[in-house]
Design a protein around this motif. Structure first.
Motif, PDB file in Angstrom:
ATOM      1  N   ALA A  28       0.844  -0.659  13.723  1.00  0.00           N
ATOM      2  CA  ALA A  28       0.933  -0.285  12.304  1.00  0.00           C
ATOM      3  C   ALA A  28       1.618   1.062  12.152  1.00  0.00           C
ATOM      4  O   ALA A  28       2.450   1.247  11.260  1.00  0.00           O
ATOM      5  CB  ALA A  28      -0.461  -0.253  11.685  1.00  0.00           C
ATOM      6  N   LEU A  29       1.286   2.017  13.023  1.00  0.00           N
ATOM      7  CA  LEU A  29       1.924   3.343  12.953  1.00  0.00           C
ATOM      8  C   LEU A  29       3.429   3.245  13.193  1.00  0.00           C
ATOM      9  O   LEU A  29       4.215   3.910  12.511  1.00  0.00           O
ATOM     10  CB  LEU A  29       1.287   4.303  13.959  1.00  0.00           C
ATOM     11  CG  LEU A  29      -0.114   4.785  13.606  1.00  0.00           C
ATOM     12  CD1 LEU A  29      -0.763   5.477  14.803  1.00  0.00           C
ATOM     13  CD2 LEU A  29      -0.068   5.722  12.400  1.00  0.00           C
ATOM     14  N   SER A  36       0.842  -1.201   0.000  1.00  0.00           N
ATOM     15  CA  SER A  36       0.000   0.000   0.000  1.00  0.00           C
ATOM     16  C   SER A  36       0.874   1.245   0.000  1.00  0.00           C
ATOM     17  O   SER A  36       2.046   1.197   0.358  1.00  0.00           O
ATOM     18  CB  SER A  36      -0.888   0.052   1.253  1.00  0.00           C
ATOM     19  OG  SER A  36      -1.854  -0.966   1.256  1.00  0.00           O
ATOM     20  N   TYR A  96       1.414   5.038   1.699  1.00  0.00           N
ATOM     21  CA  TYR A  96       1.145   5.737   2.957  1.00  0.00           C
ATOM     22  C   TYR A  96       1.577   7.189   2.813  1.00  0.00           C
ATOM     23  O   TYR A  96       2.614   7.480   2.208  1.00  0.00           O
ATOM     24  CB  TYR A  96       1.931   5.102   4.114  1.00  0.00           C
ATOM     25  CG  TYR A  96       1.411   3.734   4.502  1.00  0.00           C
ATOM     26  CD1 TYR A  96       0.507   3.583   5.542  1.00  0.00           C
ATOM     27  CD2 TYR A  96       1.830   2.603   3.810  1.00  0.00           C
ATOM     28  CE1 TYR A  96       0.034   2.330   5.892  1.00  0.00           C
ATOM     29  CE2 TYR A  96       1.352   1.351   4.153  1.00  0.00           C
ATOM     30  CZ  TYR A  96       0.458   1.217   5.189  1.00  0.00           C
ATOM     31  OH  TYR A  96      -0.010  -0.019   5.523  1.00  0.00           O
ATOM     32  N   THR A 103       1.129  11.297   5.066  1.00  0.00           N
ATOM     33  CA  THR A 103       0.705  11.980   6.284  1.00  0.00           C
ATOM     34  C   THR A 103       0.188  13.367   5.953  1.00  0.00           C
ATOM     35  O   THR A 103       0.502  13.937   4.907  1.00  0.00           O
ATOM     36  CB  THR A 103       1.874  12.126   7.283  1.00  0.00           C
ATOM     37  OG1 THR A 103       2.859  12.997   6.728  1.00  0.00           O
ATOM     38  CG2 THR A 103       2.509  10.787   7.619  1.00  0.00           C
ATOM     39  N   GLN A 143      -3.470   5.209   4.704  1.00  0.00           N
ATOM     40  CA  GLN A 143      -3.063   4.081   3.869  1.00  0.00           C
ATOM     41  C   GLN A 143      -3.957   4.047   2.641  1.00  0.00           C
ATOM     42  O   GLN A 143      -5.181   4.163   2.762  1.00  0.00           O
ATOM     43  CB  GLN A 143      -3.209   2.773   4.633  1.00  0.00           C
ATOM     44  CG  GLN A 143      -2.956   1.541   3.798  1.00  0.00           C
ATOM     45  CD  GLN A 143      -3.265   0.254   4.552  1.00  0.00           C
ATOM     46  OE1 GLN A 143      -3.869   0.262   5.617  1.00  0.00           O
ATOM     47  NE2 GLN A 143      -2.847  -0.859   3.977  1.00  0.00           N
ATOM     48  N   GLU A 177      -7.468   5.389   3.842  1.00  0.00           N
ATOM     49  CA  GLU A 177      -8.020   4.951   5.124  1.00  0.00           C
ATOM     50  C   GLU A 177      -7.095   5.404   6.248  1.00  0.00           C
ATOM     51  O   GLU A 177      -5.876   5.239   6.157  1.00  0.00           O
ATOM     52  CB  GLU A 177      -8.159   3.424   5.156  1.00  0.00           C
ATOM     53  CG  GLU A 177      -9.113   2.865   4.122  1.00  0.00           C
ATOM     54  CD  GLU A 177     -10.566   3.227   4.385  1.00  0.00           C
ATOM     55  OE1 GLU A 177     -10.894   3.682   5.505  1.00  0.00           O
ATOM     56  OE2 GLU A 177     -11.374   3.063   3.453  1.00  0.00           O
ATOM     57  N   VAL A 197       5.090   1.920  10.027  1.00  0.00           N
ATOM     58  CA  VAL A 197       5.141   2.952   8.989  1.00  0.00           C
ATOM     59  C   VAL A 197       6.173   4.013   9.357  1.00  0.00           C
ATOM     60  O   VAL A 197       6.932   4.480   8.498  1.00  0.00           O
ATOM     61  CB  VAL A 197       3.737   3.560   8.751  1.00  0.00           C
ATOM     62  CG1 VAL A 197       3.810   4.759   7.814  1.00  0.00           C
ATOM     63  CG2 VAL A 197       2.798   2.498   8.196  1.00  0.00           C
ATOM     64  N   VAL A 209      -4.883   5.376   9.502  1.00  0.00           N
ATOM     65  CA  VAL A 209      -4.140   4.355  10.243  1.00  0.00           C
ATOM     66  C   VAL A 209      -4.036   4.860  11.675  1.00  0.00           C
ATOM     67  O   VAL A 209      -3.457   5.926  11.917  1.00  0.00           O
ATOM     68  CB  VAL A 209      -2.733   4.135   9.645  1.00  0.00           C
ATOM     69  CG1 VAL A 209      -1.961   3.095  10.453  1.00  0.00           C
ATOM     70  CG2 VAL A 209      -2.825   3.744   8.178  1.00  0.00           C
ATOM     71  N   ARG A 210      -4.587   4.113  12.608  1.00  0.00           N
ATOM     72  CA  ARG A 210      -4.581   4.555  14.004  1.00  0.00           C
ATOM     73  C   ARG A 210      -3.963   3.526  14.948  1.00  0.00           C
ATOM     74  O   ARG A 210      -3.644   3.838  16.086  1.00  0.00           O
ATOM     75  CB  ARG A 210      -6.003   4.879  14.448  1.00  0.00           C
ATOM     76  CG  ARG A 210      -6.591   6.067  13.699  1.00  0.00           C
ATOM     77  CD  ARG A 210      -7.918   6.498  14.302  1.00  0.00           C
ATOM     78  NE  ARG A 210      -8.464   7.623  13.575  1.00  0.00           N
ATOM     79  CZ  ARG A 210      -9.467   7.553  12.708  1.00  0.00           C
ATOM     80  NH1 ARG A 210     -10.037   6.393  12.447  1.00  0.00           N
ATOM     81  NH2 ARG A 210      -9.912   8.633  12.113  1.00  0.00           N
ATOM     82  N   ASP A 211      -3.806   2.286  14.475  1.00  0.00           N
ATOM     83  CA  ASP A 211      -3.254   1.220  15.297  1.00  0.00           C
ATOM     84  C   ASP A 211      -1.785   1.507  15.620  1.00  0.00           C
ATOM     85  O   ASP A 211      -0.987   1.795  14.718  1.00  0.00           O
ATOM     86  CB  ASP A 211      -3.371  -0.117  14.543  1.00  0.00           C
ATOM     87  CG  ASP A 211      -2.697  -1.237  15.281  1.00  0.00           C
ATOM     88  OD1 ASP A 211      -3.272  -1.727  16.268  1.00  0.00           O
ATOM     89  OD2 ASP A 211      -1.561  -1.616  14.872  1.00  0.00           O
TER      90      ASP A 211
END
Length: 169
Positions: free
Chosen positions: A108-109, A58, A60, A62, A145, A101, A112, A103-105
């Motif tokens: 995962a953050l 994917s 990414y 910000t 993402q 979408e 990234v 990304v808040r986890d």
């Protein structure tokens, strides 16, 4: 996930072959800057340059919560991310279309954030907290993402437009 790859002969040189997905994917991974297209609430496009990364299938990127990009994404998450070269004699342009979408986890953050440092260097190191990247000045950078729905590549020099369609997850 491997996409369905198709050349579009209408926009390709006679006899041109489709650009392999791996070549387009590598262009997405190594590019340093990208153009992000979002849609303003009144329907006009908004295009801005930014840094982004290809990570685990994917794209990414910000944005600050009060920036135009974030405000647009509140109402319409459909985006296009574009990269390439501004030459007609060679190079490969790539456009990723998909849905941005949030990304808040935390895990995962963190992954990234590490990928940003790996690509852009330590000056792009972020701390993670409150479902976002934390900036040095105490602000927040939202992370989005974009899993590709369709990707287009346009190879210059021998001219080949290729479409890569990704099966729905």
């Amino acid at each position: 996930m491997e996409p369905i790859t198709e050349i579009d002969p209408r926009y390709s040189a006679e006899g041109a072959e489709a650009t392999p997905w791996e070549q387009a994917r590598q262009q997405l991974a190594r590019a340093e800057t990208y153009w992000l297209t979002t849609v303003r609430p009144e329907g006009r496009p908004h295009v801005t340059t930014l840094i982004a990364l290809w990570h685990e299938g994917s794209m990414y990127f910000t944005t600050g919560p009060e920036e135009r990009k974030a405000l647009n994404l509140e109402a319409n998450r459909n985006v296009a991310l574009t990269t390439g070269v501004s030459s007609m004699s060679g190079g490969l342009d790539v456009v990723v279309e998909g849905v941005a979408e949030p990304v808040r986890d935390t895990g995962a953050l963190k992954a990234v954030a590490e990928a940003y440092v790996g690509k852009y260097g330590p000056e792009w190191a972020f701390q993670v907290g409150d479902g976002a990247f934390l900036t040095e000045g105490g602000g927040r950078a939202l992370v989005f993402q974009v899993a590709p729905v369709v990707v287009f590549s346009f190879r210059k020099g021998d001219f080949a437009q290729t479409r890569y369609r990704f099966p729905a997850a």
